[in-house]
Design an enzyme around this catalytic site. Sequence first.
Site, PDB file in Angstrom:
ATOM      1  N   TYR A  54      31.481  35.981  48.469  1.00 28.92           N
ATOM      2  CA  TYR A  54      32.588  36.698  49.103  1.00 28.92           C
ATOM      3  C   TYR A  54      32.065  37.779  50.048  1.00 28.92           C
ATOM      4  O   TYR A  54      31.400  38.729  49.622  1.00 28.92           O
ATOM      5  CB  TYR A  54      33.523  37.321  48.053  1.00 28.92           C
ATOM      6  CG  TYR A  54      34.109  36.311  47.069  1.00 28.92           C
ATOM      7  CD1 TYR A  54      34.164  34.946  47.366  1.00 28.92           C
ATOM      8  CD2 TYR A  54      34.619  36.710  45.846  1.00 28.92           C
ATOM      9  CE1 TYR A  54      34.685  34.022  46.468  1.00 28.92           C
ATOM     10  CE2 TYR A  54      35.153  35.796  44.940  1.00 28.92           C
ATOM     11  CZ  TYR A  54      35.167  34.452  45.266  1.00 28.92           C
ATOM     12  OH  TYR A  54      35.696  33.540  44.380  1.00 28.92           O
ATOM     13  N   HIS A 113      29.278  28.871  40.623  1.00 28.21           N
ATOM     14  CA  HIS A 113      30.537  28.857  41.392  1.00 28.21           C
ATOM     15  C   HIS A 113      31.184  27.465  41.450  1.00 28.21           C
ATOM     16  O   HIS A 113      32.378  27.321  41.338  1.00 28.21           O
ATOM     17  CB  HIS A 113      30.266  29.387  42.798  1.00 28.21           C
ATOM     18  CG  HIS A 113      31.438  30.052  43.435  1.00 28.21           C
ATOM     19  ND1 HIS A 113      31.337  31.132  44.257  1.00 28.21           N
ATOM     20  CD2 HIS A 113      32.760  29.788  43.382  1.00 28.21           C
ATOM     21  CE1 HIS A 113      32.531  31.502  44.677  1.00 28.21           C
ATOM     22  NE2 HIS A 113      33.411  30.691  44.163  1.00 28.21           N
TER      23      HIS A 113
HETATM   24  P1  NAP Z   1      45.805  34.590  45.496  1.00 28.81           P
HETATM   25  O1  NAP Z   1      45.479  35.650  44.522  1.00 28.81           O
HETATM   26  O2  NAP Z   1      46.496  33.366  45.051  1.00 28.81           O
HETATM   27  O3  NAP Z   1      46.671  35.189  46.704  1.00 28.81           O
HETATM   28  C1  NAP Z   1      46.244  36.315  47.429  1.00 28.81           C
HETATM   29  C2  NAP Z   1      47.342  36.646  48.427  1.00 28.81           C
HETATM   30  O4  NAP Z   1      48.536  37.044  47.722  1.00 28.81           O
HETATM   31  C3  NAP Z   1      46.971  37.815  49.339  1.00 28.81           C
HETATM   32  O5  NAP Z   1      47.490  37.520  50.620  1.00 28.81           O
HETATM   33  C4  NAP Z   1      47.704  38.998  48.705  1.00 28.81           C
HETATM   34  O6  NAP Z   1      48.073  39.978  49.678  1.00 28.81           O
HETATM   35  C5  NAP Z   1      48.948  38.314  48.189  1.00 28.81           C
HETATM   36  N1  NAP Z   1      49.538  39.051  47.066  1.00 28.81           N
HETATM   37  C6  NAP Z   1      48.891  39.583  45.988  1.00 28.81           C
HETATM   38  N2  NAP Z   1      49.771  40.168  45.151  1.00 28.81           N
HETATM   39  C7  NAP Z   1      51.007  40.005  45.724  1.00 28.81           C
HETATM   40  C8  NAP Z   1      52.310  40.413  45.350  1.00 28.81           C
HETATM   41  N3  NAP Z   1      52.540  41.067  44.216  1.00 28.81           N
HETATM   42  N4  NAP Z   1      53.343  40.094  46.181  1.00 28.81           N
HETATM   43  C9  NAP Z   1      53.126  39.420  47.335  1.00 28.81           C
HETATM   44  N5  NAP Z   1      51.912  39.003  47.737  1.00 28.81           N
HETATM   45  C10 NAP Z   1      50.858  39.296  46.937  1.00 28.81           C
HETATM   46  O7  NAP Z   1      44.510  34.145  46.311  1.00 28.81           O
HETATM   47  P2  NAP Z   1      42.966  33.989  46.126  1.00 28.81           P
HETATM   48  O8  NAP Z   1      42.291  35.177  46.686  1.00 28.81           O
HETATM   49  O9  NAP Z   1      42.640  32.641  46.677  1.00 28.81           O
HETATM   50  O10 NAP Z   1      42.692  33.893  44.550  1.00 28.81           O
HETATM   51  C11 NAP Z   1      42.490  35.020  43.728  1.00 28.81           C
HETATM   52  C12 NAP Z   1      41.029  35.204  43.346  1.00 28.81           C
HETATM   53  O11 NAP Z   1      40.530  34.061  42.652  1.00 28.81           O
HETATM   54  C13 NAP Z   1      40.067  35.316  44.530  1.00 28.81           C
HETATM   55  O12 NAP Z   1      40.189  36.555  45.179  1.00 28.81           O
HETATM   56  C14 NAP Z   1      38.750  35.071  43.866  1.00 28.81           C
HETATM   57  O13 NAP Z   1      38.296  36.225  43.178  1.00 28.81           O
HETATM   58  C15 NAP Z   1      39.129  33.942  42.902  1.00 28.81           C
HETATM   59  N6  NAP Z   1      38.858  32.590  43.455  1.00 28.81           N
HETATM   60  C16 NAP Z   1      37.882  31.833  42.872  1.00 28.81           C
HETATM   61  C17 NAP Z   1      37.585  30.570  43.387  1.00 28.81           C
HETATM   62  C18 NAP Z   1      36.513  29.746  42.740  1.00 28.81           C
HETATM   63  O14 NAP Z   1      36.121  28.709  43.294  1.00 28.81           O
HETATM   64  N7  NAP Z   1      36.023  30.150  41.585  1.00 28.81           N
HETATM   65  C19 NAP Z   1      38.305  30.058  44.477  1.00 28.81           C
HETATM   66  C20 NAP Z   1      39.307  30.843  45.026  1.00 28.81           C
HETATM   67  C21 NAP Z   1      39.583  32.097  44.504  1.00 28.81           C
HETATM   68  P3  NAP Z   1      47.234  41.341  49.934  1.00 28.81           P
HETATM   69  O15 NAP Z   1      45.785  41.033  49.737  1.00 28.81           O
HETATM   70  O16 NAP Z   1      47.598  41.709  51.317  1.00 28.81           O
HETATM   71  O17 NAP Z   1      47.709  42.378  48.939  1.00 28.81           O
END
Ligand code: NAP
Length: 284
Positions: A54, A113
């Site tokens: 990241y 990962h």
């Molecule tokens: P997510 O958490 O599904 O969505 C993030 C989005 O949702 C951002 O645009 C955020 O906006 C918005 N958001 C957050 N809270 C909200 C709320 N209460 N109301 C409205 N919108 C909201 O996306 P993600 O980042 O893909 O997944 C989460 C985490 O999982 C990642 O950050 C990472 O740490 C992990 N991940 C792991 C893998 C893997 O392969 N292991 C893959 C993908 C993700 P703002 O940021 O503007 O607040």
Amino acid sequence: MRTRPFGSTDRSVALIGQGTWNIPTSGRAAQDAVGALRMGIELGLTHIDTAEMYGSGGAEEIVADAIAGLPRDALFIVSKVLPSNAGYAGTIRACEQSLQRLGTDYLDCYLLHWRAGRPLSETMRALEKLADDGKIRSLGVSNFDVEDLEEASSHLRRHPIACNQVLYHLGERGIERRLLPYCQQHRIALVGYSPFGSGDFPTPRSVAGRVLATFAERYGVSAHAVALAFLTRLEGTFTIPKAARVEHVRENAASANLVLDDDATDAIGTAFPLPDANAPLAML
Ligand code: NAP
């Protein structure tokens, strides 16, 4: 803040954590992201998920700023090694670099990962060495289906797989069919990533989105908070939404004490159904 045992570890961990993929890593936005993470921690979102991938290490440095000066044992910090850096020596080196960027002596859990490239046996051997040396308190994997977990486990001698981090959101519930029961049976924490579909969240204009909105109103929380409560309703599950904005962090933290009643669980489960058949594990 509700917590539950984190797989086979001796830690009880907050059901709702904080993701850091795509978190801003420079300028004013990065300062705001540090503030948002810090506020989340104060609200009990103490499970912080990051990875060397990241921001090419930048997200780990943001986490370092957010946790500076906080009691380390109140936090649950997870990072991940990229498959291209894995293998034995590569995993040890990657972990040491993550520790340095994070400004901490140990990780609570360290994950591969995703599966690719280097032999799994070598990476598992390195994870066990890191655990023996106290650099990681537990080890795990990400994006592993049942057969991958079995193979990874077969290479481990002293430390079990504590965690499998996989894609899990309302539109992607396939893991509930086969993978989650396997993880529950083997005391592997199932950490769901991208709980809001990575920004593709059902709008209240859709039929299913209206179901969420109805329960959000009933419980006095946001639709996003209802989704998080649904995604952590089952034994052994955790979720790690990413929110760079403080208002989002507050909404997400509000779901930590929300337990959906059967009516809500059934209605949401019907609006966002399980797939009919087992399919290969989905990943981003
Ligand atoms: P997510 O958490 O599904 O969505 C993030 C989005 O949702 C951002 O645009 C955020 O906006 C918005 N958001 C957050 N809270 C909200 C709320 N209460 N109301 C409205 N919108 C909201 O996306 P993600 O980042 O893909 O997944 C989460 C985490 O999982 C990642 O950050 C990472 O740490 C992990 N991940 C792991 C893998 C893997 O392969 N292991 C893959 C993908 C993700 P703002 O940021 O503007 O607040």
